[in-house]
Design a protein around this motif. Sequence first.
Motif, PDB file in Angstrom:
ATOM      1  N   ALA A   1     -10.442   7.620  14.464  1.00  0.00           N
ATOM      2  CA  ALA A   1      -9.901   6.644  13.506  1.00  0.00           C
ATOM      3  C   ALA A   1      -8.492   6.220  13.907  1.00  0.00           C
ATOM      4  CB  ALA A   1      -9.912   7.229  12.097  1.00  0.00           C
ATOM      5  N   ARG A   2      -7.699   7.177  14.359  1.00  0.00           N
ATOM      6  CA  ARG A   2      -6.334   6.845  14.782  1.00  0.00           C
ATOM      7  C   ARG A   2      -6.337   5.920  15.984  1.00  0.00           C
ATOM      8  NH1 ARG A   2      -3.195  10.864  18.400  1.00  0.00           N
ATOM      9  NH2 ARG A   2      -4.668   9.801  19.794  1.00  0.00           N
ATOM     10  N   ASP A   3      -7.181   6.222  16.963  1.00  0.00           N
ATOM     11  CA  ASP A   3      -7.233   5.410  18.168  1.00  0.00           C
ATOM     12  C   ASP A   3      -7.716   3.990  17.857  1.00  0.00           C
ATOM     13  OD1 ASP A   3      -6.437   7.711  19.397  1.00  0.00           O
ATOM     14  OD2 ASP A   3      -8.331   8.101  20.418  1.00  0.00           O
ATOM     15  N   SER A   4      -8.663   3.864  16.929  1.00  0.00           N
ATOM     16  CA  SER A   4      -9.137   2.531  16.542  1.00  0.00           C
ATOM     17  C   SER A   4      -8.019   1.735  15.867  1.00  0.00           C
ATOM     18  CB  SER A   4     -10.336   2.649  15.596  1.00  0.00           C
ATOM     19  OG  SER A   4     -11.435   3.259  16.248  1.00  0.00           O
ATOM     20  N   ALA A   5      -7.235   2.422  15.004  1.00  0.00           N
ATOM     21  CA  ALA A   5      -6.106   1.752  14.360  1.00  0.00           C
ATOM     22  C   ALA A   5      -5.057   1.340  15.384  1.00  0.00           C
ATOM     23  CB  ALA A   5      -5.490   2.669  13.301  1.00  0.00           C
TER      24      ALA A   5
ATOM     25  N   ALA B   1      -6.517  -0.233   9.182  1.00  0.00           N
ATOM     26  CA  ALA B   1      -7.339   0.865   8.667  1.00  0.00           C
ATOM     27  C   ALA B   1      -8.078   0.385   7.427  1.00  0.00           C
ATOM     28  CB  ALA B   1      -6.458   2.078   8.346  1.00  0.00           C
ATOM     29  N   PRO B   2      -9.056   1.148   6.952  1.00  0.00           N
ATOM     30  CA  PRO B   2      -9.822   0.713   5.773  1.00  0.00           C
ATOM     31  C   PRO B   2      -8.993   0.618   4.503  1.00  0.00           C
ATOM     32  CG  PRO B   2     -11.031   2.375   7.006  1.00  0.00           C
ATOM     33  CD  PRO B   2      -9.656   2.336   7.580  1.00  0.00           C
ATOM     34  N   TRP B   3      -7.800   1.216   4.485  1.00  0.00           N
ATOM     35  CA  TRP B   3      -6.929   1.129   3.306  1.00  0.00           C
ATOM     36  C   TRP B   3      -5.522   0.752   3.773  1.00  0.00           C
ATOM     37  CZ3 TRP B   3      -9.083   5.286   5.532  1.00  0.00           C
ATOM     38  CH2 TRP B   3      -8.242   6.267   6.055  1.00  0.00           C
ATOM     39  N   PRO B   4      -4.711   0.133   2.888  1.00  0.00           N
ATOM     40  CA  PRO B   4      -3.387  -0.364   3.324  1.00  0.00           C
ATOM     41  C   PRO B   4      -2.455   0.780   3.725  1.00  0.00           C
ATOM     42  CG  PRO B   4      -4.051  -1.363   1.235  1.00  0.00           C
ATOM     43  CD  PRO B   4      -4.997  -0.231   1.493  1.00  0.00           C
ATOM     44  N   ARG B   5      -2.056   0.816   4.992  1.00  0.00           N
ATOM     45  CA  ARG B   5      -1.117   1.824   5.463  1.00  0.00           C
ATOM     46  C   ARG B   5      -0.224   1.281   6.581  1.00  0.00           C
ATOM     47  NH1 ARG B   5      -4.169   6.825   6.206  1.00  0.00           N
ATOM     48  NH2 ARG B   5      -2.502   7.580   7.547  1.00  0.00           N
TER      49      ARG B   5
ATOM     50  N   GLY C   1       0.825  -1.199   0.000  1.00  0.00           N
ATOM     51  CA  GLY C   1       0.000   0.000   0.000  1.00  0.00           C
ATOM     52  C   GLY C   1       0.860   1.250   0.000  1.00  0.00           C
ATOM     53  N   THR C   2       0.675   2.099   1.003  1.00  0.00           N
ATOM     54  CA  THR C   2       1.387   3.375   1.053  1.00  0.00           C
ATOM     55  C   THR C   2       2.602   3.345   1.977  1.00  0.00           C
ATOM     56  OG1 THR C   2      -0.071   4.165   2.826  1.00  0.00           O
ATOM     57  CG2 THR C   2      -0.725   4.663   0.545  1.00  0.00           C
ATOM     58  N   VAL C   3       3.000   2.164   2.460  1.00  0.00           N
ATOM     59  CA  VAL C   3       4.192   2.056   3.294  1.00  0.00           C
ATOM     60  C   VAL C   3       5.193   1.117   2.638  1.00  0.00           C
ATOM     61  CG1 VAL C   3       2.999   2.568   5.453  1.00  0.00           C
ATOM     62  CG2 VAL C   3       3.215   0.200   4.702  1.00  0.00           C
ATOM     63  N   GLY C   4       6.474   1.401   2.844  1.00  0.00           N
ATOM     64  CA  GLY C   4       7.521   0.577   2.269  1.00  0.00           C
ATOM     65  C   GLY C   4       8.635   0.324   3.252  1.00  0.00           C
ATOM     66  N   LEU C   5       9.302  -0.814   3.088  1.00  0.00           N
ATOM     67  CA  LEU C   5      10.407  -1.207   3.953  1.00  0.00           C
ATOM     68  C   LEU C   5      11.575  -1.626   3.080  1.00  0.00           C
ATOM     69  CD1 LEU C   5      11.010  -1.700   7.029  1.00  0.00           C
ATOM     70  CD2 LEU C   5      10.441  -4.101   6.598  1.00  0.00           C
ATOM     71  N   TRP C   6      12.748  -1.019   3.331  1.00  0.00           N
ATOM     72  CA  TRP C   6      13.979  -1.376   2.636  1.00  0.00           C
ATOM     73  C   TRP C   6      14.995  -1.843   3.667  1.00  0.00           C
ATOM     74  CZ3 TRP C   6      10.592   2.045   0.688  1.00  0.00           C
ATOM     75  CH2 TRP C   6      10.356   2.029  -0.700  1.00  0.00           C
ATOM     76  N   SER C   7      15.804  -2.848   3.307  1.00  0.00           N
ATOM     77  CA  SER C   7      16.711  -3.430   4.294  1.00  0.00           C
ATOM     78  C   SER C   7      17.966  -3.988   3.635  1.00  0.00           C
ATOM     79  CB  SER C   7      15.991  -4.551   5.058  1.00  0.00           C
ATOM     80  OG  SER C   7      16.873  -5.255   5.902  1.00  0.00           O
ATOM     81  N   ARG C   8      19.092  -3.906   4.359  1.00  0.00           N
ATOM     82  CA  ARG C   8      20.311  -4.594   3.938  1.00  0.00           C
ATOM     83  C   ARG C   8      20.168  -6.099   4.115  1.00  0.00           C
ATOM     84  NH1 ARG C   8      24.002  -0.676   3.374  1.00  0.00           N
ATOM     85  NH2 ARG C   8      24.032   1.060   4.869  1.00  0.00           N
TER      86      ARG C   8
ATOM     87  N   TYR D   1       7.358  -3.587  12.243  1.00  0.00           N
ATOM     88  CA  TYR D   1       6.043  -3.059  11.890  1.00  0.00           C
ATOM     89  C   TYR D   1       6.252  -1.644  11.356  1.00  0.00           C
ATOM     90  CZ  TYR D   1       3.840  -6.868  14.521  1.00  0.00           C
ATOM     91  OH  TYR D   1       3.428  -8.101  14.964  1.00  0.00           O
ATOM     92  N   ALA D   2       5.990  -1.448  10.087  1.00  0.00           N
ATOM     93  CA  ALA D   2       6.041  -0.113   9.488  1.00  0.00           C
ATOM     94  C   ALA D   2       4.610   0.393   9.385  1.00  0.00           C
ATOM     95  CB  ALA D   2       6.701  -0.158   8.109  1.00  0.00           C
ATOM     96  N   VAL D   3       4.303   1.488  10.069  1.00  0.00           N
ATOM     97  CA  VAL D   3       2.907   1.900  10.213  1.00  0.00           C
ATOM     98  C   VAL D   3       2.735   3.392   9.952  1.00  0.00           C
ATOM     99  CG1 VAL D   3       2.510   0.087  11.921  1.00  0.00           C
ATOM    100  CG2 VAL D   3       3.081   2.372  12.681  1.00  0.00           C
ATOM    101  N   HIS D   4       1.549   3.723   9.515  1.00  0.00           N
ATOM    102  CA  HIS D   4       1.118   5.121   9.389  1.00  0.00           C
ATOM    103  C   HIS D   4      -0.311   5.180   9.906  1.00  0.00           C
ATOM    104  CE1 HIS D   4       0.262   8.838   6.643  1.00  0.00           C
ATOM    105  NE2 HIS D   4       0.343   9.149   7.928  1.00  0.00           N
ATOM    106  N   LEU D   5      -0.461   5.587  11.152  1.00  0.00           N
ATOM    107  CA  LEU D   5      -1.801   5.653  11.736  1.00  0.00           C
ATOM    108  C   LEU D   5      -2.589   6.792  11.095  1.00  0.00           C
ATOM    109  CD1 LEU D   5      -1.187   4.966  15.533  1.00  0.00           C
ATOM    110  CD2 LEU D   5      -1.536   3.353  13.654  1.00  0.00           C
TER     111      LEU D   5
END
Length: 285
Positions: A187-191, A149-153, A130-137, A169-173
């Motif tokens: 909405a933030r508290d529910s997430a 949340a209702p959409w991938p974040r 979705g709108t979050v990404g993770l990069w790693s060595r 866990y990479a998150v965007h509340l």
Amino acid sequence: MLGHRGVPNRFGRLGSLVETFLPWTGALVVVLLLCAALRRSAAAAAAAVLSAVVWATTFGGTLVDKRADGGNITVVTHNVREDNPDPAGTARAVAAADADVVALQELNGTATAAYRKAMDGHYAHRSVQGTVGLWSRYPITDSAPLDIAPWPRALRATVRTPHGPVAVYAVHLPSVRLSPAGFGTRARDSAALRLAAALHDEPLPRVVVVGDLNGTVGDRGLSPVTSRLRSAQAESGAGFGFSWPAAHPVARIDEILLRGITPRAAWNLPATGSDHLPVMAALRL
């Protein structure tokens, strides 16, 4: 300052609003001291000094430089801003920090390719959900969207470090809004509750939660998450570490939270094209 937990959240989430900006009560102490001086009142001066002592007792430790050596993995989190005018430049700036693991939030469809191109040149492993990404060595396995949340974040992944596996866990509340109706955090508290449930069920002993929480660790609305984790910035930073808005930061809403891991140092990176500052931490596994 001492009784903020008594401010009710039932009416417009006023308690959460107060706790978000609680460090700024220090500015009111300065006003009190000036008023006491102008009035030349010993009683007013005593009240102002008492308020200053309370503030210093509550927040003085935050101002101490707690950064130390001894980390064996570094992590960066950055909300890159959906309408960032220079996604490639932002990605290069973040990659230049040379962290072992990088989490980005607010990736959008058109800019994601630019972030991938710039970041993939520095990192061998990537997962975008979705709108979050993770990069790693280090290898990323078991990566999947996290339903908060209702959409991938948000996403949950295992990073296979040389010191053992770490659940990341990479998150965007969801965002909050201040309006005549109050401080909109529902909405933030529910997430946050759904994230807390996932953390409760997490089988790995070492956990890193990185991202934009759209709230501070002092906000009771986030306590289902923050009560289970340690804040790298609070324990190993130097100062308040305000990360938003980038031009004149007033709150630390971008966090690196830990379980089973020791923070050694935390700091903000220079501003990019985003309205958030990147946050970096050195951790000891």
